[in-house]
Structures are given as structure tokens and as C-alpha cells.
Motif scaffolding. Structure first.
Motif, PDB file in Angstrom:
ATOM      1  N   TRP A  96     -41.842  17.061  41.172  1.00 55.33           N
ATOM      2  CA  TRP A  96     -40.638  16.529  40.538  1.00 55.33           C
ATOM      3  C   TRP A  96     -40.935  15.634  39.340  1.00 55.33           C
ATOM      4  O   TRP A  96     -40.190  15.647  38.357  1.00 55.33           O
ATOM      5  CB  TRP A  96     -39.809  15.740  41.545  1.00 55.33           C
ATOM      6  CG  TRP A  96     -39.124  16.595  42.557  1.00 55.33           C
ATOM      7  CD1 TRP A  96     -39.482  16.754  43.864  1.00 55.33           C
ATOM      8  CD2 TRP A  96     -37.979  17.420  42.356  1.00 55.33           C
ATOM      9  NE1 TRP A  96     -38.620  17.619  44.484  1.00 55.33           N
ATOM     10  CE2 TRP A  96     -37.680  18.042  43.580  1.00 55.33           C
ATOM     11  CE3 TRP A  96     -37.164  17.685  41.259  1.00 55.33           C
ATOM     12  CZ2 TRP A  96     -36.614  18.915  43.750  1.00 55.33           C
ATOM     13  CZ3 TRP A  96     -36.092  18.555  41.421  1.00 55.33           C
ATOM     14  CH2 TRP A  96     -35.830  19.158  42.649  1.00 55.33           C
ATOM     15  N   LEU A  97     -41.976  14.824  39.413  1.00 56.12           N
ATOM     16  CA  LEU A  97     -42.186  13.782  38.402  1.00 56.12           C
ATOM     17  C   LEU A  97     -43.528  13.836  37.682  1.00 56.12           C
ATOM     18  O   LEU A  97     -43.621  13.476  36.509  1.00 56.12           O
ATOM     19  CB  LEU A  97     -42.053  12.393  39.052  1.00 56.12           C
ATOM     20  CG  LEU A  97     -40.784  12.122  39.852  1.00 56.12           C
ATOM     21  CD1 LEU A  97     -40.874  10.765  40.522  1.00 56.12           C
ATOM     22  CD2 LEU A  97     -39.558  12.225  38.979  1.00 56.12           C
ATOM     23  N   TYR A 152     -38.475  10.373  33.012  1.00 57.68           N
ATOM     24  CA  TYR A 152     -37.812  11.251  33.970  1.00 57.68           C
ATOM     25  C   TYR A 152     -36.335  11.402  33.654  1.00 57.68           C
ATOM     26  O   TYR A 152     -35.676  10.474  33.202  1.00 57.68           O
ATOM     27  CB  TYR A 152     -37.950  10.707  35.398  1.00 57.68           C
ATOM     28  CG  TYR A 152     -39.366  10.311  35.759  1.00 57.68           C
ATOM     29  CD1 TYR A 152     -40.432  11.157  35.527  1.00 57.68           C
ATOM     30  CD2 TYR A 152     -39.631   9.073  36.329  1.00 57.68           C
ATOM     31  CE1 TYR A 152     -41.728  10.800  35.854  1.00 57.68           C
ATOM     32  CE2 TYR A 152     -40.921   8.707  36.672  1.00 57.68           C
ATOM     33  CZ  TYR A 152     -41.963   9.580  36.423  1.00 57.68           C
ATOM     34  OH  TYR A 152     -43.241   9.218  36.751  1.00 57.68           O
ATOM     35  N   GLN A 153     -35.819  12.589  33.963  1.00 55.91           N
ATOM     36  CA  GLN A 153     -34.387  12.851  33.906  1.00 55.91           C
ATOM     37  C   GLN A 153     -33.781  12.505  35.266  1.00 55.91           C
ATOM     38  O   GLN A 153     -34.488  12.469  36.281  1.00 55.91           O
ATOM     39  CB  GLN A 153     -34.139  14.335  33.599  1.00 55.91           C
ATOM     40  CG  GLN A 153     -34.711  14.807  32.286  1.00 55.91           C
ATOM     41  CD  GLN A 153     -33.924  14.267  31.100  1.00 55.91           C
ATOM     42  OE1 GLN A 153     -32.712  14.056  31.188  1.00 55.91           O
ATOM     43  NE2 GLN A 153     -34.601  14.027  29.995  1.00 55.91           N
ATOM     44  N   SER A 154     -32.486  12.285  35.290  1.00 54.30           N
ATOM     45  CA  SER A 154     -31.810  11.934  36.548  1.00 54.30           C
ATOM     46  C   SER A 154     -32.013  12.993  37.624  1.00 54.30           C
ATOM     47  O   SER A 154     -32.246  12.673  38.792  1.00 54.30           O
ATOM     48  CB  SER A 154     -30.320  11.728  36.312  1.00 54.30           C
ATOM     49  OG  SER A 154     -30.107  10.662  35.430  1.00 54.30           O
ATOM     50  N   GLY A 169     -33.808  14.802  42.884  1.00 53.40           N
ATOM     51  CA  GLY A 169     -34.527  15.835  43.632  1.00 53.40           C
ATOM     52  C   GLY A 169     -35.722  15.277  44.377  1.00 53.40           C
ATOM     53  O   GLY A 169     -35.966  15.614  45.544  1.00 53.40           O
ATOM     54  N   CYS A 170     -36.457  14.398  43.731  1.00 56.16           N
ATOM     55  CA  CYS A 170     -37.613  13.756  44.363  1.00 56.16           C
ATOM     56  C   CYS A 170     -37.156  12.918  45.564  1.00 56.16           C
ATOM     57  O   CYS A 170     -37.743  12.991  46.643  1.00 56.16           O
ATOM     58  CB  CYS A 170     -38.350  12.895  43.341  1.00 56.16           C
ATOM     59  SG  CYS A 170     -39.840  12.118  43.971  1.00 56.16           S
ATOM     60  N   GLY A 171     -36.117  12.134  45.376  1.00 51.03           N
ATOM     61  CA  GLY A 171     -35.600  11.291  46.459  1.00 51.03           C
ATOM     62  C   GLY A 171     -35.129  12.110  47.645  1.00 51.03           C
ATOM     63  O   GLY A 171     -35.433  11.774  48.804  1.00 51.03           O
ATOM     64  N   LEU A 172     -34.414  13.199  47.386  1.00 47.77           N
ATOM     65  CA  LEU A 172     -33.932  14.050  48.486  1.00 47.77           C
ATOM     66  C   LEU A 172     -35.092  14.722  49.219  1.00 47.77           C
ATOM     67  O   LEU A 172     -35.059  14.864  50.444  1.00 47.77           O
ATOM     68  CB  LEU A 172     -32.949  15.094  47.952  1.00 47.77           C
ATOM     69  CG  LEU A 172     -31.606  14.547  47.472  1.00 47.77           C
ATOM     70  CD1 LEU A 172     -30.774  15.661  46.838  1.00 47.77           C
ATOM     71  CD2 LEU A 172     -30.845  13.888  48.613  1.00 47.77           C
TER      72      LEU A 172
END
Length: 136
Positions: free
Chosen positions: A31-32, A51-53, A58-61
Motif C-alpha cells: 500500500w505505501l 501517500y494518497q488517501s 486500504g493499508c489501515g483496513l
């Protein structure tokens, strides 16, 4: 029912901890980790990023999913510890190598606390819910 009988022995837990670490590192990279370009607004000249939102969400989920699976399958302290240390570590390696100001240390501290609190809450909820799920 003891922790050992509910979740498998120490070798199973070690394998699970390794799986959490690998999944967490892959999550960061997927993701990052590949994105290091800042976006510049052509009108204002303001820079944002890298990073884009959608990447952060996506990373958090994905991290939430790792914590849930860990909470359902491992001793409850393993996923928060491993997830927090792994993600903070890989992010810090990247940030520390790119930052000349030294402010990455502040970001690492905030990231560490946020991951520790968030993954503990998610893992504890999954651990608690496990007793209410039908047997596999």
C-alpha cells in the motif's frame, strides 16, 4: 479451556507471529512502500503526500484484517505486539532513510502509539468474539 488448548502450542503461536509479521510488512510495501513521490498542486504550489488517501485507508483496513485474524487464531497479545513493531520498523527504515530533518522519529512515535492502541482494541474484540462464534 487454557490458552494453549484454545490456540495451539508455542510452535503454532510462533508460526502465527511470523505470519503476522510477514503479512504486516507486505501490507506496508503493497500500500505505501512503493510510493515516495509528493503531489504538487499546480495552482497553489502546495505539496502533499507521498501517500494518497486511498492508500492509507486500504493499508489501515488490511491491518485491521490482520489483527482480526490474529485475534481469532493466536494468543491475544501476539498480534498487537508483532503488528506494531513490524509496521513501525519497516516504516521507520523507509522514513529514516529519506528524512534529513529527523522528524521521522516523531512520526514513528505517533505511528507506534496509534498502531499499539488500535491493534490491541481490534485483537481484543476478535478474541472476545471468538467465544461466541460457532465451532470451526
Amino acid at each position: 479451556m487454557t490458552l494453549t488448548s484454545a490456540r495451539g502450542g508455542p510452535m503454532v503461536q510462533l508460526a502465527g507471529a511470523l505470519a503476522v509479521a510477514v503479512a504486516t510488512a507486505v501490507t506496508w510495501w503493497s500500500w505505501l512502500g512503493w510510493d515516495n513521490e509528493y503531489q504538487v498542486d499546480p495552482v497553489t504550489g502546495d505539496a502533499s503526500g507521498p501517500y494518497q488517501s486511498w492508500q492509507v485507508v486500504g493499508c489501515g483496513l488490511t491491518l485491521v484484517a490482520i489483527a482480526v485474524v490474529g485475534g481469532l487464531t493466536l494468543w491475544p497479545w501476539i498480534p498487537p505486539v508483532v503488528l506494531t513493531l513490524t509496521f513501525t520498523g519497516v516504516w521507520s527504515r523507509w522514513a529514516g532513510s529519506a528524512d534529513v530533518t529527523g522528524l521521522w522519529v516523531v512520526g514513528a512515535g505517533l505511528l507506534f502509539v496509534g498502531l499499539a492502541v488500535g491493534s490491541t482494541i481490534v485483537t481484543t474484540a476478535a478474541w472476545s468474539a471468538r467465544g461466541h462464534l460457532p465451532p470451526a
